[in-house]
Write a protein that holds these residues in place. Structure first.
Motif, PDB file in Angstrom:
ATOM      1  N   LEU A  59       0.865  -1.174   0.000  1.00  9.00           N
ATOM      2  CA  LEU A  59       0.000   0.000   0.000  1.00  9.00           C
ATOM      3  C   LEU A  59       0.899   1.221   0.000  1.00  9.00           C
ATOM      4  CD1 LEU A  59      -2.827   1.041   0.016  1.00  9.00           C
ATOM      5  CD2 LEU A  59      -2.995   0.518   2.425  1.00  9.00           C
ATOM      6  N   LEU A  60       0.821   1.998  -1.064  1.00 12.76           N
ATOM      7  CA  LEU A  60       1.669   3.171  -1.249  1.00 12.76           C
ATOM      8  C   LEU A  60       0.898   4.434  -0.894  1.00 12.76           C
ATOM      9  CD1 LEU A  60       2.935   2.157  -4.799  1.00 12.76           C
ATOM     10  CD2 LEU A  60       4.246   1.970  -2.666  1.00 12.76           C
ATOM     11  N   PRO A  92       0.076  -7.461  -5.644  1.00  9.38           N
ATOM     12  CA  PRO A  92      -1.054  -6.536  -5.513  1.00  9.38           C
ATOM     13  C   PRO A  92      -0.637  -5.269  -4.766  1.00  9.38           C
ATOM     14  CG  PRO A  92      -1.309  -8.372  -3.992  1.00  9.38           C
ATOM     15  CD  PRO A  92      -0.089  -8.659  -4.814  1.00  9.38           C
ATOM     16  N   TYR A  93      -1.153  -4.136  -5.253  1.00  9.40           N
ATOM     17  CA  TYR A  93      -0.847  -2.876  -4.588  1.00  9.40           C
ATOM     18  C   TYR A  93      -2.040  -1.940  -4.738  1.00  9.40           C
ATOM     19  CZ  TYR A  93      -0.461   0.125  -8.651  1.00  9.40           C
ATOM     20  OH  TYR A  93      -0.765   0.864  -9.755  1.00  9.40           O
ATOM     21  N   ALA A  94      -2.040  -0.926  -3.889  1.00 12.25           N
ATOM     22  CA  ALA A  94      -2.989   0.177  -4.004  1.00 12.25           C
ATOM     23  C   ALA A  94      -2.239   1.448  -3.637  1.00 12.25           C
ATOM     24  CB  ALA A  94      -4.194  -0.033  -3.084  1.00 12.25           C
ATOM     25  N   GLU A 124      -8.631   1.471  -8.028  1.00 10.18           N
ATOM     26  CA  GLU A 124      -8.205   2.782  -8.530  1.00 10.18           C
ATOM     27  C   GLU A 124      -7.548   3.563  -7.391  1.00 10.18           C
ATOM     28  OE1 GLU A 124      -8.486   4.130 -11.712  1.00 10.18           O
ATOM     29  OE2 GLU A 124      -8.972   2.045 -12.179  1.00 10.18           O
ATOM     30  N   PRO A 125      -6.595   4.441  -7.708  1.00 10.16           N
ATOM     31  CA  PRO A 125      -5.967   5.243  -6.653  1.00 10.16           C
ATOM     32  C   PRO A 125      -7.008   6.074  -5.900  1.00 10.16           C
ATOM     33  CG  PRO A 125      -4.744   5.459  -8.704  1.00 10.16           C
ATOM     34  CD  PRO A 125      -6.013   4.718  -9.024  1.00 10.16           C
ATOM     35  N   LEU A 147      -7.480  -3.707   1.368  1.00 16.41           N
ATOM     36  CA  LEU A 147      -6.294  -4.423   0.915  1.00 16.41           C
ATOM     37  C   LEU A 147      -5.948  -5.572   1.865  1.00 16.41           C
ATOM     38  CD1 LEU A 147      -4.456  -4.422  -1.483  1.00 16.41           C
ATOM     39  CD2 LEU A 147      -2.869  -2.991  -0.231  1.00 16.41           C
ATOM     40  N   ALA A 148      -6.017  -5.326   3.159  1.00 22.36           N
ATOM     41  CA  ALA A 148      -5.708  -6.385   4.130  1.00 22.36           C
ATOM     42  C   ALA A 148      -6.734  -7.517   4.046  1.00 22.36           C
ATOM     43  CB  ALA A 148      -5.669  -5.808   5.544  1.00 22.36           C
ATOM     44  N   ALA A 149      -8.013  -7.181   3.910  1.00 23.57           N
ATOM     45  CA  ALA A 149      -9.045  -8.224   3.819  1.00 23.57           C
ATOM     46  C   ALA A 149      -8.881  -9.039   2.537  1.00 23.57           C
ATOM     47  CB  ALA A 149     -10.440  -7.588   3.872  1.00 23.57           C
TER      48      ALA A 149
END
Length: 156
Positions: A59-60, A92-94, A124-125, A147-149
């Protein structure tokens, strides 16, 4: 039983308001219903390729600086790009952006780099635009939880 997954949060939070957003992301990611994911925040200037290689999701978070990502996040990418390139494809990232303007250039710059890394955006960002609003905090908390779920449920 699911194995433990690790969510790495790499976020630049130079002000009290951006710190509120980071805290919200961390709170959401550590939600009590997420049982098999550990969450770790490492500031961009301290994050290493080993941190990225050990993560199951990233996660950024960044401020918008002159229509671009923060120098700290750019430095992170400069240091991890080649060591991680062949080993983190599909990760995976967000992204969330605290933008005084519209955040378009910031999102585009991050997208260019993560496209090269072949990371997979899971949403989406989230761009928190304009004057700081308290609803940004809830949006960031939801992003962290999402993201964690997703990692916990093995969706990503």
């Amino acid at each position: 039983m699911a194995t433990d997954r690790m969510l790495l949060v790499v976020a630049h939070a130079p002000s009290p308001n951006t710190r509120k957003l980071l805290d919200a992301v961390m709170r959401g990611a550590a939600h009590e219903d997420v049982t098999n994911v550990s969450v770790r925040h490492v500031p961009p200037l301290e994050a290493t390729p080993d941190d990225v290689l050990a993560a199951d999701g990233i996660l950024l978070g960044t401020t918008e600086n002159l229509g671009y990502m923060s120098g700290a996040l750019k430095d992170f990418f400069d240091r991890i790009y080649y060591p991680c390139l062949e080993h983190t494809q599909g990760r995976p990232y967000a992204l969330w952006v605290r933008a005084g303007n519209d955040g378009t250039g910031t999102c585009r710059a991050v997208d260019t780099i993560v496209t090269g890394l072949r990371w997979k955006a899971v949403q989406e960002p989230l761009v928190c635009r304009g004057e700081f609003r308290e609803d940004f905090v809830g949006q960031c908390e939801e992003l962290g939880m999402y993201l964690a779920a997703g990692l916990d449920a093995d969706i990503f």
